[in-house]
Design a protein around this motif. Structure first.
Motif, PDB file in Angstrom:
ATOM      1  N   ARG A 107      -3.568   6.229  -4.291  1.00 49.26           N
ATOM      2  CA  ARG A 107      -3.441   5.364  -3.115  1.00 49.26           C
ATOM      3  C   ARG A 107      -4.235   4.076  -3.325  1.00 49.26           C
ATOM      4  NH1 ARG A 107      -5.861   8.869   1.401  1.00 49.26           N
ATOM      5  NH2 ARG A 107      -7.273   9.287  -0.336  1.00 49.26           N
ATOM      6  N   LEU A 108      -3.746   3.020  -2.739  1.00 46.14           N
ATOM      7  CA  LEU A 108      -4.445   1.741  -2.858  1.00 46.14           C
ATOM      8  C   LEU A 108      -5.325   1.462  -1.644  1.00 46.14           C
ATOM      9  CD1 LEU A 108      -1.603  -0.505  -4.313  1.00 46.14           C
ATOM     10  CD2 LEU A 108      -3.537   0.475  -5.538  1.00 46.14           C
ATOM     11  N   GLN A 109      -5.231   2.291  -0.618  1.00 42.80           N
ATOM     12  CA  GLN A 109      -6.126   2.118   0.523  1.00 42.80           C
ATOM     13  C   GLN A 109      -6.396   3.479   1.144  1.00 42.80           C
ATOM     14  OE1 GLN A 109      -4.513  -0.274   3.669  1.00 42.80           O
ATOM     15  NE2 GLN A 109      -2.916   1.180   4.184  1.00 42.80           N
ATOM     16  N   ARG A 117     -14.700   8.962  -2.291  1.00 42.81           N
ATOM     17  CA  ARG A 117     -13.940   7.719  -2.142  1.00 42.81           C
ATOM     18  C   ARG A 117     -14.000   7.234  -0.694  1.00 42.81           C
ATOM     19  NH1 ARG A 117      -7.573   6.055  -3.300  1.00 42.81           N
ATOM     20  NH2 ARG A 117      -7.991   3.837  -3.050  1.00 42.81           N
ATOM     21  N   TYR A 121       0.814  -1.216   0.000  1.00 38.79           N
ATOM     22  CA  TYR A 121       0.000   0.000   0.000  1.00 38.79           C
ATOM     23  C   TYR A 121       0.849   1.268   0.000  1.00 38.79           C
ATOM     24  CZ  TYR A 121      -3.904  -3.077   1.192  1.00 38.79           C
ATOM     25  OH  TYR A 121      -4.863  -4.059   1.175  1.00 38.79           O
ATOM     26  N   ASP A 159      -9.847  -6.709   0.534  1.00 40.75           N
ATOM     27  CA  ASP A 159      -8.658  -6.614  -0.313  1.00 40.75           C
ATOM     28  C   ASP A 159      -7.961  -7.962  -0.518  1.00 40.75           C
ATOM     29  OD1 ASP A 159      -8.734  -3.982  -0.972  1.00 40.75           O
ATOM     30  OD2 ASP A 159      -7.035  -3.343   0.264  1.00 40.75           O
ATOM     31  N   LEU A 164      -2.855  -6.337   5.612  1.00 43.24           N
ATOM     32  CA  LEU A 164      -1.437  -6.695   5.709  1.00 43.24           C
ATOM     33  C   LEU A 164      -1.233  -7.794   6.740  1.00 43.24           C
ATOM     34  CD1 LEU A 164       0.434  -3.254   5.546  1.00 43.24           C
ATOM     35  CD2 LEU A 164       0.290  -5.039   3.792  1.00 43.24           C
ATOM     36  N   VAL A 167     -15.340   3.689   0.577  1.00 43.85           N
ATOM     37  CA  VAL A 167     -14.496   2.758   1.334  1.00 43.85           C
ATOM     38  C   VAL A 167     -15.161   2.386   2.654  1.00 43.85           C
ATOM     39  CG1 VAL A 167     -12.313   2.538   2.585  1.00 43.85           C
ATOM     40  CG2 VAL A 167     -12.329   3.468   0.272  1.00 43.85           C
ATOM     41  N   GLN A 183     -10.866  -5.066   6.473  1.00 42.93           N
ATOM     42  CA  GLN A 183     -10.170  -4.826   5.205  1.00 42.93           C
ATOM     43  C   GLN A 183      -9.925  -6.123   4.414  1.00 42.93           C
ATOM     44  OE1 GLN A 183      -6.194  -3.219   5.363  1.00 42.93           O
ATOM     45  NE2 GLN A 183      -6.412  -2.065   3.483  1.00 42.93           N
TER      46      GLN A 183
END
Lengths: 463, 561
Positions: A420-422, B340, A118, B287, B261, B344, B284
């Protein structure tokens, strides 16, 4: 140009394709025909009015009047220049942690475990023609953690997609003030002095030798049980076996000579690279004699006492002494204009175009053990390419397009505001602007949204 | 003086409250042998299965009968559903720390911060949550008020806090809470502070170290067990030994991952070390749906959602390709960024429905969510596309299966433990209230939580009156600090009184909650709804229940700061 809103479609498509079987990282590979460019191959001179045909992520052919099979994207590069994708031999982008500064030897940790796709810094590096980065552990410890060579496949959300397949593993060492300050001054343990740094490294190698010997003794039946398991010594044993390359942060000539002796004593001269090395020009013949590659800052020094004595001619002097030298960024800012760094070697040292370009392409590729794949424009190599509006060593050159594995990852013609990816779902839109203002300059910091936090320690850890 | 004061207060309260308990006692035999019939209700026996006009008969903590032809014995406690109430199986929290005390702080010094004592670095796999349970912890009641009657709980801590248990959210002592011990090992990427492992990278290295050494010790121990003759006795090492069942795959690892992550990292570690993982948290995870699918791991999804976006503002739909070329266009850029952000936020709310549409099955975890938001968040998730039956499954039958307690919990069936919700209607309807829950057959009334009003600054002095059937007792409440950080004392005006310090003082909007230690009566919890001048609410006293309390500001002229 990939699109964020297509990413999810991709993910779903992959699940449909592969069902519930383990999905290993799927590296996307592209096709393209780049037409009518000035091609800086770096290893085979500069070719005018030349086409490059890319198939399945590789350079299939280089020549004139190549034709594209149906469906292959044609990129008109008339009047433009193509060079190999830039390789940064020393970077700290795209990782969540940099230093594990709690002890002087941390061979057990590795930044490859905490890659962060990210990080907007990846896209910014692409926008400067960079396609590969050697992402390193910080310099807090005499023996730091393992590094990770990555390809800048921005847009992928899986960290595994970024690893440079088959790149040799490397580990960070650090000499001088950083480990002395962190452990000696900070914790009153070794190393407190430059002598202490040498001791810590030799002592760690000795422990790894004893560990390996104990394991062998157990295998031979000379011991009843194996030695207590040590992740740290396992890694160091691999270093001693030559399976993990040593990349050492270094400034002063005397320290470099010391470490070269240590490295020679343990038979590791062939898997050793000096990093930063701002006094390398003083000992160029000694380095050349042992065939050790060196990666340096182009013209950055004087930021601390031990880094006081350098010259912008450093890289050129190393090249003229027959050393495989590269220029690195160590910065989220410099990584965006490595072509400028290379160009300075013509002002300070009068290197040829190919010699200057080699500083940020084939030479770092050799240092990282990936020159069979990247670093020059040759048939069969990966299609990692950077297209510029003018000669890349010209101050007027502007990066136009960057391809990784034949996939366009940056296109100046299609560069939306927000890449941005997040997005932090509880954040403020201002974060987008703040993220733009930050950079990765020398601080080794990382400013992603789901950050592990800016470690004050990382911040203080100047290169 | 101190002791005497507190004693007097307790005696007074006991005297006053004895009437209350006596009144209750007429209707209620001791819980362990009580029988309750809930009649004229709609019973959702399992997700998607509704029986109208039914009766649920609860006896000795178990569901004795459910159906339309149940004969209600005489003299039992009756709850008439008046054809409007609904009964559901109590919700099961797939993972949290509800009712779990903090592990005791160690005052040991770190001897070597590069290789610290494991427990200081958060490595305590040998700990078990049953040693840290506290049924009186406010979190138990908070979760119960949202319909949760059982939970899978683990010790608090850092990378390897210990083993978990399945507990019932009632009971008066820790042992009574436990349904099943040693369900799983809890793991997360939580680094130590100022010592190894001080970041995620080092936590990952430490997992490798622990597994490597546990494997070595296990091999030595099994060799010794087979043939000890001539072999040195292996040293006793509870920490590594606790990992043996993890190595063999017998003990699953509940790995908490709070973002994409962490999810990738846990998955990579799981593939490398080969443990049996359940992935928990998963914010999240939209993703990384492919990674979740490929892992085949059981999943427990967070009920924590981003704060609701400001939905009033008119925004264009998000354009990922927007490129503003000059400073004059920054307004368009900012609107696009807001759009956005809104999309999200919605993505987080839609995660459950996305996973469901991908064929992935999950339970829910309350760990990161505010207890007061749980039912709201469940409804937001259903509004965002998760079928209501699937939501109910994820709250009842699926966690029961995952936790190996599906014989006892998860549905409203005869023979199962009487863990039930009695609601005023369809539980996924935003106007429905939970009236009461049953845990182990024991009834807990849920006082309707008044809507939070605008924040009131409660600092200053309040004159309160505790109203018991036998008479009123005056008390003085003194609060100081800021709304985010309140402290205070309470003094009961009767006999030789004393100021008792408040604990857990918390303000949400105009709702003030606090607790204080009454000595022999245990911890009394207070909940007051405030206006600038008035306070109104309840004191909840252990073994007794709620007693009304109201009052006014002692200094009414004081203006709001």
């Amino acid at each position: 140009m990939f699109r964020r809103h297509h990413l999810y479609t991709w993910a779903v498509a992959l699940v449909l394709l592969f069902g519930l079987h383990p999905v290993q990282a799927q590296t996307e590979r592209g096709d393209a025909l780049i037409q009518n460019a000035t091609v800086h191959t770096v290893t085979n001179g500069t070719l005018e009015n030349t086409d490059i045909l890319v198939r399945d992520g590789r350079i299939e052919s280089i020549g004139e009047n190549l034709s594209a099979p149906g469906g292959v994207r044609v990129i008109d590069a008339s009047g433009k220049h193509v060079m190999p994708g830039i390789i940064d031999a020393h970077s700290h982008i795209a990782i969540s942690n940099v230093n594990e500064a709690t002890r002087p030897v941390t061979a057990d940790v590795g930044v490859g475990d905490v890659l962060n796709p990210y990080d907007i810094g990846i896209y910014r590096a692409l926008a400067g023609g960079t396609t590969t980065a050697h992402v390193m552990h910080g310099s807090a410890n005499a023996i730091g953690g393992r590094n990770q060579t990555i390809k800048l496949r921005y847009g992928n959300l899986n960290p595994e997609d970024y690893r440079f397949e088959g790149a040799p593993p490397t580990i960070k060492f650090a000499l001088g003030e950083n480990p002395m300050r962190v452990h000696g001054e900070g914790q009153s343990i070794r190393p407190r002095t430059r002598m202490g740094v040498e001791f810590v490294i030799r002592d760690a190698f000795r422990q790894a030798q004893e560990y390996t010997a104990a394991k062998e003794a157990y295998a031979n039946g000379e011991r009843t049980s194996p030695p207590p398991y040590s992740e740290r010594l396992e890694v160091l044993a691999d270093v001693l076996a030559g399976d993990i390359m040593v990349h050492s942060h270094s400034y002063r000539a005397d320290e470099m000579l010391m470490l070269m002796d240590v490295i020679e004593d343990f038979g590791l001269t062939d898997t050793f690279v000096l990093q930063h090395s701002i006094e390398a020009f003083k000992i160029a013949p000694e380095i050349a004699e042992r065939g050790i590659p060196v990666s340096v800052f182009m013209d950055w020094w004087g930021f601390k006492f031990e880094a006081f004595n350098s010259t912008a001619h450093n890289a050129a002097i190393l090249i003229r002494n027959g050393i495989t030298a590269s220029i690195h960024s160590d910065s989220g800012d410099l990584i965006r204009h490595m072509y400028h760094q290379a160009a300075k070697s013509q002002r300070y040292g009068d290197l040829s175009d190919d010699e200057a370009l080699a500083l940020v392409t084939i030479n770092p590729a050799i240092q990282l053990g990936i020159d069979d794949r990247v670093g020059s424009i040759e048939e069969g190599k990966d299609a990692d390419l950077a297209i510029f509006s003018a000669h890349p060593l010209s101050i007027y050159a502007v990066p136009q397009m960057t391809l990784v594995d034949g996939v366009v990852r940056f296109d100046r013609a299609e560069d939306p505001d927000d890449m941005r990816l997040q997005v932090n779902p509880e954040g403020d839109v201002q974060e987008a602007y703040i993220a733009e203002e930050h950079d990765h300059t020398h601080g080794h910091g990382h400013y992603g949204v789901h950050d592990d936090g800016i470690d004050l320690f990382d911040f203080l850890m100047q290169p | 003086m101190f002791r005497r004061g507190r004693h007097a207060f307790v005696l007074t309260l006991l005297l006053l409250l004895s009437t209350v308990t006596a009144l209750q006692a007429q209707d209620e035999v001791p819980a362990a042998t009580s029988t309750t019939a809930i009649t004229n209700v709609g019973v959702v026996t399992a997700p998607g299965q509704l029986i109208e006009n039914a009766t649920v008969l609860i006896r000795d903590g178990l569901i004795q009968e459910v159906g339309t032809n149940v004969t209600v014995p005489a003299g039992v406690n009756r709850i008439d559903g008046a054809d409007t109430l609904r009964v559901y199986a109590g919700f099961i929290d797939g993972f949290s720390h509800v009712g779990v005390k903090d592990a005791p702080d160690s005052d040991e010094d770190v001897e070597d911060r590069g290789d610290p004592q494991p427990h200081l670095a958060g490595i305590t796999p040998e700990r078990a949550v049953q040693d840290f349970l506290d049924p009186g912890d406010r979190s138990v009641r908070n979760l119960r008020d949202q319909g949760f009657t059982a939970a899978h709980v683990a010790p608090k801590g850092r990378m390897l806090p210990g083993t978990s248990a399945v507990v019932l959210l009632g009971g008066d002592d820790p042992a009574a809470m436990i349904l099943r011990n040693d369900h799983a090992m809890f793991a997360q990427f939580e680094s130590a502070s100022g010592m190894f492992p001080s970041n995620t990278m080092a936590v990952i290295a430490q997992f490798r170290q622990l597994f490597g050494e546990a494997e070595r010790r296990q091999a030595i121990e099994s060799r010794y067990a087979n043939n000890p003759a001539g072999m040195q006795r292996p040293s006793h090492d509870p920490m590594h030994r606790a990992l043996f069942p993890v190595l063999s795959g017998d003990l699953p690892v509940y790995f908490y991952v709070d973002d994409a992550l962490a999810l990738h990292r846990a998955r990579a570690l799981q593939q490398e070390l080969g443990f049996n993982a359940t992935l928990v948290g998963l914010a999240q995870s939209f993703d990384a749906v492919d990674v979740l699918a490929a892992s085949g791991a059981p999943l427990v999804l967070t009920l924590d959602l981003p704060e609701k976006a400001d939905e009033d503002e008119e925004l264009p739909s998000y354009d990922p390709d927007l490129r503003t070329r000059t400073q004059a266009d920054t307004e368009a850029e900012e609107e696009n960024l807001k759009a956005r952000l809104r999309s999200v936020q919605q993505q987080y709310v839609e995660t459950a429905s996305l996973l469901h549409s991908e064929g992935l099955q999950f339970a829910f975890t309350t760990r990161e969510a505010s207890a007061g938001d749980l039912l709201d968040n469940i409804r937001r998730i259903v509004d965002a596309g998760l079928p209501a039956d699937e939501a109910l499954t994820a709250l009842t039958t699926r966690p029961a299966q995952m936790l190996g307690v599906d014989q006892q919990l998860g549905t409203v069936e005869s023979g199962k433990i009487a863990n039930l919700i009695v609601a005023s209607g369809d539980i996924f309807d935003e106007n429905t209230d939970i009236n009461m829950v049953f845990v182990d057959g024991k009834q807990f009334d849920v006082t309707a939580t008044p809507e939070e009003g605008e924040e009131v600054d409660p600092t200053g002095r309040w004159n309160l009156t505790v109203r018991s059937p036998q008479g009123n007792v005056d008390a003085t409440l003194e609060l100081s600090g800021t709304p985010d950080d309140l402290s205070g004392t309470i003094e009961v005006q009767m006999g030789p009184s004393e100021e008792i310090s408040l604990t857990d003082v918390d303000l949400r909007g105009n709702i003030l909650t606090f607790s204080f230690d009454s000595g022999d009566l245990g911890t009394i919890d207070a909940r007051l709804t405030l206006t600038e001048t008035d306070a109104d609410g309840t004191l909840t006293i252990p073994q007794v229940g709620g007693v009304p309390v109201s009052g006014t500001r002692a200094d009414p002229d004081r203006t709001t700061r």
